[in-house]
Structure formats: C-alpha cells, structure tokens
Design a protein around this motif. Structure first.
Motif, PDB file in Angstrom:
ATOM      1  N   THR A 167       3.242   2.934  -5.365  1.00  0.00           N
ATOM      2  CA  THR A 167       2.283   3.097  -6.455  1.00  0.00           C
ATOM      3  C   THR A 167       2.189   1.778  -7.215  1.00  0.00           C
ATOM      4  OG1 THR A 167       3.946   3.791  -8.051  1.00  0.00           O
ATOM      5  CG2 THR A 167       2.917   5.529  -6.738  1.00  0.00           C
ATOM      6  N   SER A 175      -4.806   2.395  -2.636  1.00  0.00           N
ATOM      7  CA  SER A 175      -6.027   2.859  -1.979  1.00  0.00           C
ATOM      8  C   SER A 175      -6.887   3.709  -2.911  1.00  0.00           C
ATOM      9  CB  SER A 175      -5.666   3.657  -0.720  1.00  0.00           C
ATOM     10  OG  SER A 175      -4.799   4.702  -1.035  1.00  0.00           O
ATOM     11  N   SER A 221       0.809  -1.217   0.000  1.00  0.00           N
ATOM     12  CA  SER A 221       0.000   0.000   0.000  1.00  0.00           C
ATOM     13  C   SER A 221       0.843   1.269   0.000  1.00  0.00           C
ATOM     14  CB  SER A 221      -0.945  -0.005   1.202  1.00  0.00           C
ATOM     15  OG  SER A 221      -0.208  -0.161   2.393  1.00  0.00           O
ATOM     16  N   SER A 222       2.132   1.148   0.339  1.00  0.00           N
ATOM     17  CA  SER A 222       2.936   2.371   0.363  1.00  0.00           C
ATOM     18  C   SER A 222       3.613   2.641  -0.980  1.00  0.00           C
ATOM     19  CB  SER A 222       3.987   2.277   1.463  1.00  0.00           C
ATOM     20  OG  SER A 222       4.754   1.109   1.290  1.00  0.00           O
TER      21      SER A 222
END
Lengths: 262, 378
Positions: free
Chosen positions: A104, A147, A101-102
C-alpha cells in the motif's frame, strides 16, 4: 551542525561526464554543478539524455568517463558504506512513481524507514502519515494500493516515499508530465513549499515550461551531448543558440512567460 | 562539533510547564525517545505547555512532527502554549508539519477474524463458480471466433500461428523426447525387476508398449507443455494487458481473441499430437534399449513381440487425447493472461494459477478418457 564544516562547494558536481550505450554516446565532457538549497531544472529535446544524466548521478547508469561527486564524495569510487550513506541523503521520484505494486502507499513510504531507521512501528506509521499528508494526498490514500491511484496521486505517493528519510537532495524525473494543468501547478507549489520549509536541493528533469518558470532557481540546457547553458532562466533565455531560442521563444515558451508576467 | 544525542528536560519552575528538547532531533536518533515523549504528552494533557527550541542542534520533519504532536496531543492546550527560541528554519519546519498531523491508514481495517474466515470461504466458493462460468464463456468465444475465421479464412493469422508452433512445439521437442525416453527406460527397469520374478520377462514389451502409448507419452508431453507454454501464454498476454496493449487492440478494431488467442490455441492443438507421437516413439525406444541391455530381449525379439501383441488401438487411445489436452492448456493459459490486472503481482499469481489449473484439468480429462475407454472397450 556537522555539515556546516562542508568539504564541498556544490552538493552535486559532475565533471567531464561521458555516458554511452554501446557505441552511441549520450553525453561527452559534460559539466554540471548544483548548489545547496536550489531548484535546478534540466531541460533539453527528446533524446538529449536528460533522464540518463539523472540516472548517472544517482548511480543507475555508470559513466564511461568523468566523475560524479555528491556531497563532495566521488560516488562511483566510494566504498559500499559511503555509498549507502549518500543514498540515505537523497530521494528519487521516478517518472511513473515506481511504487512497489504489492504494498500500500503507506507501506511504500514506510519501506525505507523500516530498512534504515531503527524506529518503533507506531512512530514509523506517524512518519508515513506525515509524509503522505505533506505530499498533498488525502488521509485515506495510505491504505490504497498503487493500482487504485490516479497518475497524479501516484506521483504524490512517489514524492512521499522519496521524502521518507528527510533527504537533502530530491531528484524528480518529469514530475508534472501527465498531470492536468491545475494538478501540475499544485505540484509546482508543493515542490517550492517543501524546498523552502525543508531546505531541500531539488534536481528536476522537466519539459514543462510553466514548471520551469514557477519553480526553478537555475536552468541547465542539455544539447550537443553537454550542458550548453546553465544559469537563471532569464539569462539562459538570452543565450544565442538555435534550440534555446526555439524552446523559449516558441508559442508555448511565450505563453508561459506571459503567465509569469501577469 | 558537539552533537549530543537527542533528549529532553522538563522544567516546571515559574508555574508553566516547559519542555526543553536538546541535541540532535533527527529521525535516526529519536527511536528510543518516542515512548517517553508520548508518556509526557499523556501526563500533560490539558495544561499549558511551552516548548523551548533554543537547545535543539538539528531538526528534521520527524523531530518537528514529534514536538508538534506533543503540543497538539488529545485535548487542546491553553493560550499560553507556544514554541519559543526556534530559529527561522525550525519555525518553518514546525509550521510545515503542523497541518499534517493525522492518524495513519496503513491497510484497510480488518473485521472480526471469524467472519473474515467465513467471508473468505464464501468468496472462494463464489469465485470458483464464477471462474468456471467465465472459462466456459471464454471457450465459447474462442470457438465462435474459430468458426468466424473458418468462414473468412483470410482472417487467420498464419505468421503468428506458425511462430507459436515453432516456439511451443518444435523448441520443446528435445526436452520432451529426452524425458519420454528416460521414462520408457524406467518403466522397463521396473518390469525387468518384477516380471523376472515370475519368469515373465518378455511381458516387459507389453508393459512398456501399453503404458507409454496409452498414457505416458501424451501425458508427459501435456504436462511439460502446460508448464512451458501455458505459463508463457499467460505471461505474454498478461504483460500486454498491464501495458494496455489489449485495450489498444480493441479500439483499433483488432479482436484479441482472433489475434492472440486463436493462433496459440491452434498452434498447440496441432503441435501437441506431434509431440505426443515423438514422445511415444522415444519412450518405446528407451524401453527397448533397457530390454536389450539389462535383459536378454534382443531388439529383433522386442520388435516382433511388439508387433504381435500391441494393437494399434493403444496408440490411437493415447493420441486422441492430445488435442483435448492442448485445447485446455491453451485456453487456460490465454484466459488467465486476460484476467491479469494492474500489478506485476497479479501477473505472477495468474501465471501460477494457469499452470496449476491446466495440469489439474489435464489429469481430470485423462481420468474421464480412461473411464470412457473402459466402457467402450477401446
């Protein structure tokens, strides 16, 4: 090609597999063979251990008995180097995409490339763009964070990452779950298309009858802790087993069949 | 099997430009070839190109992409440009890749770096302003929820409150007691060293008594609780936020303020004064022990001196601060938890922020109390 002198008959060979959580036995004496270049669909009721079987094959759930051979090599007995070599030849799409999630989307796809291949940054970017586009994502999706993506886009991004190293086997855990029917049909198409052009072997866990009809060369049915039937869909459907009959002859099964016939 | 390393030849005979890739064209062997191939592509712009695939042993998507890129680079090539000698699988791969050549967007474009700095500064100031407003509105919501629950006591979540009292209060007692005991001892040692130079050893009692009762007991408890429970509140509520549990509560008609925030706030407001009391007692005991062992102040002397000189105000001055600290720590912990969104990274950031902000605010409030007490001579 080096692999033409294959030392194995099946890319995945599961023999006498037993897995358990504590005293609860999920699989017992389970056999399953996957041939090179086919799409195999694993079906079964909830709780029959479809995902556990996949996790046992990809090394995330150590079986308590039995062997798992991949490319002819016993995965759980192989040394670290052999294991790493196997891991570079498969790609896995987890149910929710399991994107980092951190990072791209493009960085997600580049992560395995950076780790395992000694390529220039520019070429790595080109490869990431290629895989992202091949997975059916729009061009600008690469710069987005997980996200910011919809469920379907996350799956495509996960697929792009699983294809990053040009794997020979791709494991898909419920690839069409949570997608709308149009998105799911497109995903089916994408998988067949990639299989044909890249020569992939696809191991798919699914509930989706339409996906089974549209994509799978063979179907393996899990019940009673083992594979009770394995073969082309039309054969498996004729098996005399209560669950199989209910599954394929229920209203959804018939609907999916009707779609296929039309 | 004679897998040769990937390389390519250029054949100019018979008028057309011909690229002959050879060997194993798979990603792991192509790293060093990339630049050469790009140079070749740049040199051959606008000319017809034939790529002869018949000497390629193995090909994957990366190899196919590099060849297609060379074929399609920049300007269009003439009609005679084509791939020859490709087998079926290679043709399929080349076709698969052809439609997907595109520039890559790895991250959002960054603008002028100077503007970016100014931008960040402005954003930081604006964010701080809005965050302050939001915290105040959160305080307001908490208080109005508390008011509502006061009118309808059956809405109070006792189980949850008691659970948090145990978790944040009771379970923290040993560590807070030990810490305070040690600090009391350290302060007494300091006094012993310096005060004995003036033959004023006996003032160690005042030193330990006043510093521990007024400041150290309550401040240490607050700091430990901010690190221990404030962060836990953020992480608990934040992970519920990520899994949409908070949204689920809202649509089920459960007020998260009532269910999650209020029990935590009340639990801390009740427990922190108790913890501060224990910390104060053990701090004084620690000081007394050092006075008895390292100096010649017997426990009896320590106690009588303590009773003579330390007025009860010092004790109240410390204890009164505890509920305020507790309120701030619980509010910041819950507020930051509610602000978590999307990723696990955001959860980590918010947890850090929660601890930093609540520690900062605890110290600020402590300073205000010190000024206030000075003015009113407390």
């Amino acid at each position: 090609m080096t692999d033409q002198t294959k030392a194995y008959d099946h890319v995945i060979e599961v023999k006498g597999l037993k897995t358990q959580f504590g005293d609860f036995v999920v699989h017992e004496n389970l056999d399953l063979n996957v041939r090179s270049g086919e799409i195999i669909g694993v079906v079964g009721g909830s709780g029959t251990g479809k995902s556990v079987l996949m996790r046992a094959i990809i090394g995330l759930k150590r079986p308590s008995a039995g062997t798992v051979r991949i490319f002819g090599e016993d995965y759980y007995k192989a040394d670290d180097k052999a294991r790493e070599a196997i891991e570079q030849r498969w790609g896995v799409l987890f149910q929710g995409g399991a994107l980092f999630s951190s990072l791209t989307v493009a960085q997600n796809v580049m992560a395995p490339i950076r780790e395992h291949l000694n390529l220039s940054e520019e070429l790595a970017k080109d490869i990431a763009a290629l895989k992202i586009s091949m997975s059916g994502l729009p061009e600008d999706a690469g710069a987005k964070y997980p996200s910011e993506l919809s469920g379907g886009m996350k799956k495509r991004a996960g697929l792009a990452r699983s294809l990053a190293l040009d794997p020979e086997i791709v494991f898909l855990d419920e690839p069409t779950a949570g997608l709308d029917p149009i998105g799911a049909a497109k995903f089916d198409e994408l998988i067949v298309n990639l299989k044909e052009s890249l020569g992939l072997t696809v191991f798919m866990v699914t509930h989706d009858l339409d996906t089974l009809h549209a994509t799978c060369d063979r179907v393996a049915v899990l019940a009673e802790k083992r594979v009770i039937a394995c073969g082309p869909l039309d054969e498996v459907r004729k098996t005399d087993h209560a669950w199989i009959q209910e599954y394929f002859s229920g209203p959804r099964g018939r609907a999916a069949l009707a779609v296929k016939a039309s | 099997m004679a897998d040769s390393a990937a390389h390519f030849d250029i054949d100019m005979s018979r008028g057309t430009l011909k690229l002959v890739p050879r060997g194993d064209w798979r990603a792991r062997f192509l790293g060093e070839l990339d630049d050469d191939l790009r140079d070749f592509a740049d040199d051959s712009i606008g000319r017809d190109l034939v790529i002869d695939m018949s000497h390629v042993d193995r090909l994957d998507t990366v190899g196919a992409m590099m060849l297609q890129r060379t074929m399609h680079c920049c300007a269009e090539r003439g009609d005679a440009s084509q791939f020859t000698g490709a087998n079926e699988a290679q043709t399929a791969l080349l076709a698969q890749v052809e439609g997907h050549l595109q520039p890559c967007h790895v991250e959002m474009a960054h603008g002028n770096p100077f503007l970016a700095v100014v931008n960040r500064l402005g954003k930081g100031v604006a964010d701080a302003y809005y965050a302050a407003l939001e915290v105040m509105s959160f305080v307001g919501r908490t208080l109005s929820t508390a008011g509502r629950v006061l009118v309808q006591p059956q809405k109070m979540r006792w189980t949850s409150t008691v659970y948090h009292m145990e978790e944040a209060g009771l379970n923290a007692m040993p560590i807070i007691g030990l810490m305070s005991f040690l600090i009391g001892a350290v302060v007494a040692y300091m006094g012993a060293k310096i005060l004995s130079m003036f033959n004023a050893d006996i003032f160690t009692v005042e030193l330990v008594g006043i510093s521990v009762l007024r400041e150290f007991g309550v401040l240490l408890s607050a700091i430990l609780i901010a690190g221990r429970s404030g962060s836990a509140f953020t992480a608990q509520i934040g992970s519920m936020k990520i899994r949409e549990e908070i949204d689920a509560m809202r649509v089920l008609g459960l007020d998260p303020m009532e269910v999650l925030v209020l029990p935590r706030v009340i639990a801390l407001v009740i427990m922190l004064p108790i913890l501060a009391l224990i910390a104060a007692v053990l701090g004084v005991v620690g000081g007394g022990l050092v006075a008895a062992t390292a100096m010649d102040i017997s426990p009896a002397l320590f106690v009588s001196r303590f009773q003579e000189t330390i007025i009860i105000n010092h004790f109240w001055a410390g204890l009164i601060k505890a509920p305020f600290f507790a309120f701030v720590i619980a509010i910041i912990g819950c507020f930051q938890g509610m602000e978590v969104e999307g990723s696990a990274e955001s959860l980590g950031q918010r947890t850090t922020l929660s601890v930093v902000q609540s520690l900062f605010l605890v110290i600020v409030i402590d300073a205000f109390f010190a000024m206030f007490y000075l003015e009113i001579d407390f």
